[in-house]
Design an enzyme around this catalytic site. Structure first.
Site, PDB file in Angstrom:
ATOM      1  N   ARG A  58      34.895  -3.217  39.849  1.00  0.00           N
ATOM      2  CA  ARG A  58      35.196  -2.080  38.967  1.00  0.00           C
ATOM      3  C   ARG A  58      35.774  -2.511  37.623  1.00  0.00           C
ATOM      4  O   ARG A  58      35.870  -1.704  36.702  1.00  0.00           O
ATOM      5  CB  ARG A  58      36.097  -1.081  39.688  1.00  0.00           C
ATOM      6  CG  ARG A  58      35.370  -0.342  40.814  1.00  0.00           C
ATOM      7  CD  ARG A  58      36.243   0.706  41.474  1.00  0.00           C
ATOM      8  NE  ARG A  58      37.385   0.151  42.136  1.00  0.00           N
ATOM      9  CZ  ARG A  58      37.374  -0.375  43.370  1.00  0.00           C
ATOM     10  NH1 ARG A  58      36.259  -0.398  44.068  1.00  0.00           N
ATOM     11  NH2 ARG A  58      38.463  -0.867  43.899  1.00  0.00           N
ATOM     12  N   GLU A  95      45.922  -4.957  48.044  1.00  0.00           N
ATOM     13  CA  GLU A  95      46.714  -3.896  48.676  1.00  0.00           C
ATOM     14  C   GLU A  95      46.168  -3.687  50.090  1.00  0.00           C
ATOM     15  O   GLU A  95      46.887  -3.307  50.985  1.00  0.00           O
ATOM     16  CB  GLU A  95      46.592  -2.603  47.846  1.00  0.00           C
ATOM     17  CG  GLU A  95      47.587  -1.535  48.236  1.00  0.00           C
ATOM     18  CD  GLU A  95      47.398  -0.244  47.443  1.00  0.00           C
ATOM     19  OE1 GLU A  95      46.527  -0.201  46.558  1.00  0.00           O
ATOM     20  OE2 GLU A  95      48.121   0.712  47.752  1.00  0.00           O
TER      21      GLU A  95
HETATM   22  P1  AMP Z   1      46.123  -5.619  43.678  1.00  0.00           P
HETATM   23  O1  AMP Z   1      45.670  -7.030  43.827  1.00  0.00           O
HETATM   24  O2  AMP Z   1      46.945  -5.160  44.826  1.00  0.00           O
HETATM   25  O3  AMP Z   1      46.807  -5.378  42.344  1.00  0.00           O
HETATM   26  O4  AMP Z   1      44.836  -4.708  43.738  1.00  0.00           O
HETATM   27  C1  AMP Z   1      44.028  -4.548  42.644  1.00  0.00           C
HETATM   28  C2  AMP Z   1      42.579  -4.541  43.004  1.00  0.00           C
HETATM   29  O5  AMP Z   1      42.310  -3.767  44.157  1.00  0.00           O
HETATM   30  C3  AMP Z   1      41.770  -3.922  41.887  1.00  0.00           C
HETATM   31  O6  AMP Z   1      40.591  -4.700  41.708  1.00  0.00           O
HETATM   32  C4  AMP Z   1      41.446  -2.528  42.356  1.00  0.00           C
HETATM   33  O7  AMP Z   1      40.100  -2.224  42.109  1.00  0.00           O
HETATM   34  C5  AMP Z   1      41.724  -2.534  43.844  1.00  0.00           C
HETATM   35  N1  AMP Z   1      42.681  -1.498  44.257  1.00  0.00           N
HETATM   36  C6  AMP Z   1      43.902  -1.728  44.807  1.00  0.00           C
HETATM   37  N2  AMP Z   1      44.506  -0.596  45.118  1.00  0.00           N
HETATM   38  C7  AMP Z   1      43.681   0.394  44.744  1.00  0.00           C
HETATM   39  C8  AMP Z   1      43.748   1.823  44.797  1.00  0.00           C
HETATM   40  N3  AMP Z   1      44.809   2.452  45.307  1.00  0.00           N
HETATM   41  N4  AMP Z   1      42.702   2.525  44.300  1.00  0.00           N
HETATM   42  C9  AMP Z   1      41.630   1.894  43.785  1.00  0.00           C
HETATM   43  N5  AMP Z   1      41.495   0.563  43.718  1.00  0.00           N
HETATM   44  C10 AMP Z   1      42.506  -0.185  44.196  1.00  0.00           C
END
Ligand code: AMP
Length: 170
Positions: A58, A95
């Site tokens: 994305r 996450e």
């Molecule tokens: P993080 O590594 O935890 O910061 O997660 C970021 C990545 O996971 C990004 O590439 C987002 O596309 C995806 N992501 C994590 N949490 C969400 C969420 N609540 N909604 C949409 N995409 C998420």
């Protein structure tokens, strides 16, 4: 225009306990998309940037739009075994799970000033891994920018050595 009106909350995707931020309504609307792009561009005004890195998948949408507007090259950082040429990789925590990201070894030249883009800053694990990849190749991360930041997950703390910009915050 209220950009957040173009972000759809999906409860329990891709697994229970996650409130997924769906950007497809934003992608569907050219005016909202343009507004979002303008905000992201306002955050990089006066910054000297050589290349834009977008994170699969994305981060590719606005990453390429940003690169186009800034008249810069775009570099995809991808999930394992997607890039055809020689790569380096970094592990990261999501996450919802763990994975690895890869970049082509010749994508960045030493000293390149790089803008890192992804859709959501959640726990910051992804962005941290991407910054590591850029730096391993001798690049300098000038900003990590996102469509939105989920502030309650404190992702900024993981990339506290970098400038963070988000078009929307939750
Ligand atoms: P993080 O590594 O935890 O910061 O997660 C970021 C990545 O996971 C990004 O590439 C987002 O596309 C995806 N992501 C994590 N949490 C969400 C969420 N609540 N909604 C949409 N995409 C998420």
């Amino acid at each position: 225009m209220i950009l957040k009106n173009y972000i759809r909350d999906i409860q329990g995707f891709p697994k229970e306990g996650i409130l997924f931020k769906d950007i497809t309504p934003l992608l569907l609307d050219p005016e909202a998309r343009n507004e979002c792009l303008k905000i992201l561009l306002s955050g990089v005004e006066n910054l000297k940037i050589d290349k834009v890195v977008g994170v699969e998948s994305r981060g590719f949408f606005f990453g390429t739009l940003l690169a186009q507007e800034l008249k810069l090259g775009f570099i995809p950082v991808r999930k394992p075994n997607k890039l055809p040429y020689e790569t380096i990789s970094a592990s990261y925590d999501l996450e919802y799970g763990t994975d690895r990201l890869e970049i082509h070894v010749d994508a960045i030249q030493k000293g390149d000033r790089v803008l890192v883009h992804d859709d959501v800053l959640a726990t910051g694990g992804t962005a941290k891994a991407v910054c590591e990849l850029v730096e391993k190749l001798g690049g300098v991360v000038v900003q990590c920018n996102f469509l939105m930041e989920l502030t309650f997950l404190n992702g900024r703390d993981k990339i506290s050595n970098h400038v963070v910009f988000a078009a929307m915050t939750y």
